[in-house]
Design a protein around this motif. Sequence first.
Motif, mmCIF file in Angstrom:
data_model
loop_
_atom_site.group_PDB
_atom_site.id
_atom_site.type_symbol
_atom_site.label_atom_id
_atom_site.label_comp_id
_atom_site.label_asym_id
_atom_site.label_seq_id
_atom_site.Cartn_x
_atom_site.Cartn_y
_atom_site.Cartn_z
ATOM 1 N N ILE A 28 -0.922 1.224 1.917
ATOM 2 C CA ILE A 28 0.020 0.129 1.684
ATOM 3 C C ILE A 28 1.457 0.611 1.826
ATOM 4 O O ILE A 28 2.288 -0.033 2.484
ATOM 5 C CB ILE A 28 -0.234 -0.489 0.292
ATOM 6 N N ASP A 29 1.772 1.768 1.236
ATOM 7 C CA ASP A 29 3.127 2.313 1.360
ATOM 8 C C ASP A 29 3.451 2.684 2.805
ATOM 9 O O ASP A 29 4.582 2.493 3.272
ATOM 10 C CB ASP A 29 3.278 3.536 0.458
ATOM 11 N N HIS A 30 2.457 3.222 3.506
ATOM 12 C CA HIS A 30 2.617 3.576 4.921
ATOM 13 C C HIS A 30 2.942 2.336 5.758
ATOM 14 O O HIS A 30 3.847 2.364 6.599
ATOM 15 C CB HIS A 30 1.310 4.226 5.385
ATOM 16 N N GLY A 51 7.719 -0.836 8.221
ATOM 17 C CA GLY A 51 8.393 -2.062 8.643
ATOM 18 C C GLY A 51 7.520 -3.291 8.741
ATOM 19 O O GLY A 51 7.935 -4.305 9.316
ATOM 20 N N SER A 52 6.323 -3.254 8.162
ATOM 21 C CA SER A 52 5.446 -4.427 8.206
ATOM 22 C C SER A 52 6.036 -5.577 7.399
ATOM 23 O O SER A 52 6.686 -5.367 6.372
ATOM 24 C CB SER A 52 4.057 -4.070 7.672
ATOM 25 N N VAL A 79 -2.202 -6.201 -4.104
ATOM 26 C CA VAL A 79 -1.155 -7.049 -4.680
ATOM 27 C C VAL A 79 -0.278 -6.237 -5.628
ATOM 28 O O VAL A 79 0.959 -6.338 -5.607
ATOM 29 C CB VAL A 79 -1.790 -8.259 -5.409
ATOM 30 N N ALA A 80 -0.912 -5.410 -6.451
ATOM 31 C CA ALA A 80 -0.155 -4.609 -7.409
ATOM 32 C C ALA A 80 0.748 -3.603 -6.694
ATOM 33 O O ALA A 80 1.916 -3.428 -7.059
ATOM 34 C CB ALA A 80 -1.108 -3.890 -8.357
ATOM 35 N N GLY A 132 5.254 -7.518 -4.474
ATOM 36 C CA GLY A 132 6.179 -8.531 -3.995
ATOM 37 C C GLY A 132 7.047 -8.108 -2.834
ATOM 38 O O GLY A 132 7.890 -8.893 -2.373
ATOM 39 N N ARG A 133 6.872 -6.885 -2.341
ATOM 40 C CA ARG A 133 7.713 -6.429 -1.224
ATOM 41 C C ARG A 133 7.424 -7.221 0.053
ATOM 42 O O ARG A 133 8.340 -7.490 0.852
ATOM 43 C CB ARG A 133 7.485 -4.935 -0.976
ATOM 44 N N VAL A 134 6.170 -7.555 0.257
ATOM 45 C CA VAL A 134 5.755 -8.387 1.406
ATOM 46 C C VAL A 134 4.637 -9.298 0.931
ATOM 47 O O VAL A 134 3.958 -8.997 -0.060
ATOM 48 C CB VAL A 134 5.255 -7.524 2.593
#
Length: 306
Positions: free
Chosen positions: A31-33, A38-39, A67-68, A72-74
């Motif tokens: 998820i961080d990757h 830029g996703s 989700v956790a 909320g970033r994307v």
Amino acid sequence: MDSRFAGVIPPVVTPFTTQGDVDLDSLDRVIDHLIGGGSDGLFVLGSSGEVAYLTDAQRDIVLERTVARAAGRVPVLSGVIDTSPNRVIAQARRAQDLGADAVVSTCPFYTLNDQPEFADHFRAIATAVDVPLFAYDVPVRLGGKKLGRDLLVSLGTEGVLAGVKDSSGDDVAFRRLVAANEAAGHPLALLTGHECVVDGMLLLGADGMVPGYANVEPALYAELYAAAHAGQWERARRIQDRICAGFEIVFVPQGRSGDATGVGAFKTAMEALGVIASNTMAFPVKALEGPTKEGIVAVLKRQGLL
């Protein structure tokens, strides 16, 4: 069209431990990757997420953790893939409760339905939840069932569908869908599931992309989307060429199943890059090993990724 659902929305792979459990630490890194690359969104529990192999409990674990971690970033879109409306509705309600920003459903499968029954299927799902609904058009996994252009645009105009994830591989049909959607006032966010002709799909009017290879190189797809939106089509083509050179990893495995060669190649590359701890696949698919694994690593080295 809901502007949240455009751009690069990778279909997130589901990492497993060597014992076959969902690897949550590796999922966090994925998820961080993806977000760091830029996703603009995340699509969990789709084909690249090996959703058909997961139990309901595993699906919940993957979605809840995503989700956790996304925090909320994307936006997070969740696949709610099942055989019939009532089963999909149960999945969709659970996904909504776990925080999904949208749900994504195929038409019914195994059952023998027609286009009007597909329409009622989607209407029932949309009525049952309060989050946007996307149609997932993927005939290769549905016994050849294809969602019709007029059906999709009509459901978009009704407010039933927020968008379509098109993995049909039928570029003529997709172009016709783009034109019909535009003529209807653009009610649908149209996302291409292509990997290697995304530049062409953006040129003809796609709103975004859901490319499995973005699990390996998300930043290149973000660059491609930015170039396309700036009208820099020659630059977009060059970026697409770089993507296609990396996508050669899926052609390295020979004599294996579709899931092993596609998702298996992505996972093998991600393991080599340190994004996930193991390239283990969902049972009964065996991970890529030996010369095949070495061949995938060789492609990554040619790409300058290792």
